[in-house]
Design a protein around this motif. Structure first.
Motif, short mmCIF file in Angstrom:
data_model
loop_
_atom_site.label_atom_id
_atom_site.label_comp_id
_atom_site.label_asym_id
_atom_site.label_seq_id
_atom_site.Cartn_x
_atom_site.Cartn_y
_atom_site.Cartn_z
N GLY A 8 0.81 -1.21 0.00
CA GLY A 8 0.00 0.00 0.00
C GLY A 8 0.84 1.26 0.00
O GLY A 8 0.38 2.33 0.40
N ALA A 9 2.08 1.14 -0.47
CA ALA A 9 3.03 2.25 -0.34
C ALA A 9 2.84 3.35 -1.37
O ALA A 9 3.53 4.37 -1.32
N GLY A 10 1.89 3.15 -2.29
CA GLY A 10 1.58 4.22 -3.23
C GLY A 10 0.65 5.26 -2.65
O GLY A 10 0.43 6.31 -3.26
N GLY A 11 0.11 4.99 -1.46
CA GLY A 11 -0.80 5.93 -0.81
C GLY A 11 -0.09 7.00 -0.02
O GLY A 11 1.14 7.00 0.12
N ILE A 12 -0.87 7.90 0.55
CA ILE A 12 -0.30 9.05 1.26
C ILE A 12 0.47 8.63 2.50
O ILE A 12 1.63 9.02 2.70
N GLY A 15 3.31 5.96 1.73
CA GLY A 15 4.29 6.63 0.87
C GLY A 15 5.19 7.53 1.69
O GLY A 15 6.41 7.60 1.46
N THR A 16 4.60 8.21 2.66
CA THR A 16 5.39 9.06 3.57
C THR A 16 6.36 8.22 4.39
O THR A 16 7.52 8.59 4.57
N LEU A 17 5.89 7.07 4.88
CA LEU A 17 6.77 6.18 5.65
C LEU A 17 7.90 5.65 4.78
O LEU A 17 9.05 5.53 5.24
N ALA A 18 7.59 5.32 3.53
CA ALA A 18 8.62 4.81 2.62
C ALA A 18 9.73 5.84 2.44
O ALA A 18 10.92 5.51 2.51
N LYS A 19 9.34 7.08 2.23
CA LYS A 19 10.33 8.14 2.02
C LYS A 19 11.15 8.40 3.29
O LYS A 19 12.37 8.62 3.22
N ALA A 20 10.50 8.34 4.44
CA ALA A 20 11.21 8.58 5.70
C ALA A 20 12.22 7.46 5.99
O ALA A 20 13.35 7.72 6.40
#
Length: 274
Positions: A8-12, A15-20
């Motif tokens: 579900g990493a394309g979501g808000i 996605g924020t957690l992935a970038k962090a």
């Protein structure tokens, strides 16, 4: 470099957690049902100097997850940390009113749903997306963790797993199942060194709920107003509010922490309303 798989990493939020996590030295397998959404997050991470690759995966299909795992193993190595971020609600599992009144049984308005009108398939979809969509990725990716050190799983529950919200029995029940599963799996995996924990976010504005909680001009809907009134900190959560707890639970600093479900909800679950 540890490999983090996030569904579900394309979501808000995820996605924020992935970038962090990428900023803190993890390499990220960005999984989403929509390849373009996964690729967009991966592109942002790589442009910022991190390392990420987007993959398509359906969390309700073992074959899809197995295919993603094979690609990830080749391109990023085996999974060290799994974040089960895929989930959501559906109108077919939602009642129109918070409380049932006798006159509701005579309401013929199109789309009006009482408890008696809830669709079994809609409820199954919501439950499966949230619970089975957590269980299946765990079955597939936790195999990579056996025999390794400092591996963990982070599930996404909800503050409504503690006290169910009105109107959404399927979603509330599914998230309660995720919390229970988190505790069960933490015990089950304790002898192989895999920690299992969960976040329980409160109200965060996402693409799924924005129209339910706010009007197009940003003003609160009646439900949004009720939520803010019941949130002691007086605001919705920001995606960044999830980062510090996520980093802590993924880090060896939390090596003796397993089986916990941590609310990140501005005090919503602690407030009685009085």
């Amino acid at each position: 470099m540890k490999t983090v798989v996030i569904t579900g990493a394309g979501g808000i939020l995820c996605g924020t957690l992935a970038k962090a996590l990428a900023q803190h030295g993890y390499q990220i397998a960005v999984l989403d049902l929509k390849k373009e959404a996964a690729d967009a997050i991966a592109t942002e991470i790589n442009a910022a100097g991190g390392k990420a690759i987007g993959f398509v995966a359906n969390v309700l299909e073992k074959e899809s997850l197995e295919a993603a795992r094979k690609q990830i193993n080749v391109q990023l190595g085996t999974c060290d940390i799994l974040i089960n971020g895929a989930g959501g609600n559906h109108p077919l599992g939602t009642t129109s009113q918070s409380f049932l009144h006798e006159e509701d049984l005579l309401n013929t308005t199109e789309g009006f749903k009482t408890f008696f009108d809830l669709d079994a398939e809609g409820i199954s979809f919501v439950f499966n997306l949230n619970f089975i969509g957590t269980l299946l990725p765990t079955q597939i990716f936790s195999r990579d963790m056996i025999g390794k050190k400092e591996c963990s799983i982070l599930n996404i529950s909800s503050m409504n797993a503690f006290t169910p919200l009105t109107k959404i029995p399927a979603y509330s029940g599914a998230k309660a199942a995720v919390s229970n599963f988190t505790q069960w799996l933490a015990v089950h995996f304790s002898k192989v060194g895999i920690r299992v924990n969960a976040l329980a976010p409160g109200f965060f504005l996402t693409d799924q709920n924005r129209s339910l909680l706010t009007h197009s001009d940003g003003a609160l809907t009646p439900r949004g107003t009720t939520i803010i009134a019941q949130t002691p900190m007086g605001r919705f959560g920001e995606p960044e509010d999830l980062i510090s707890t996520t980093l802590y639970l993924c880090d060896p600093a939390s090596s003796f922490v397993t089986g916990v479900v941590i609310p990140i909800d501005g005090g919503f679950s602690a407030y009685s309303g009085v």
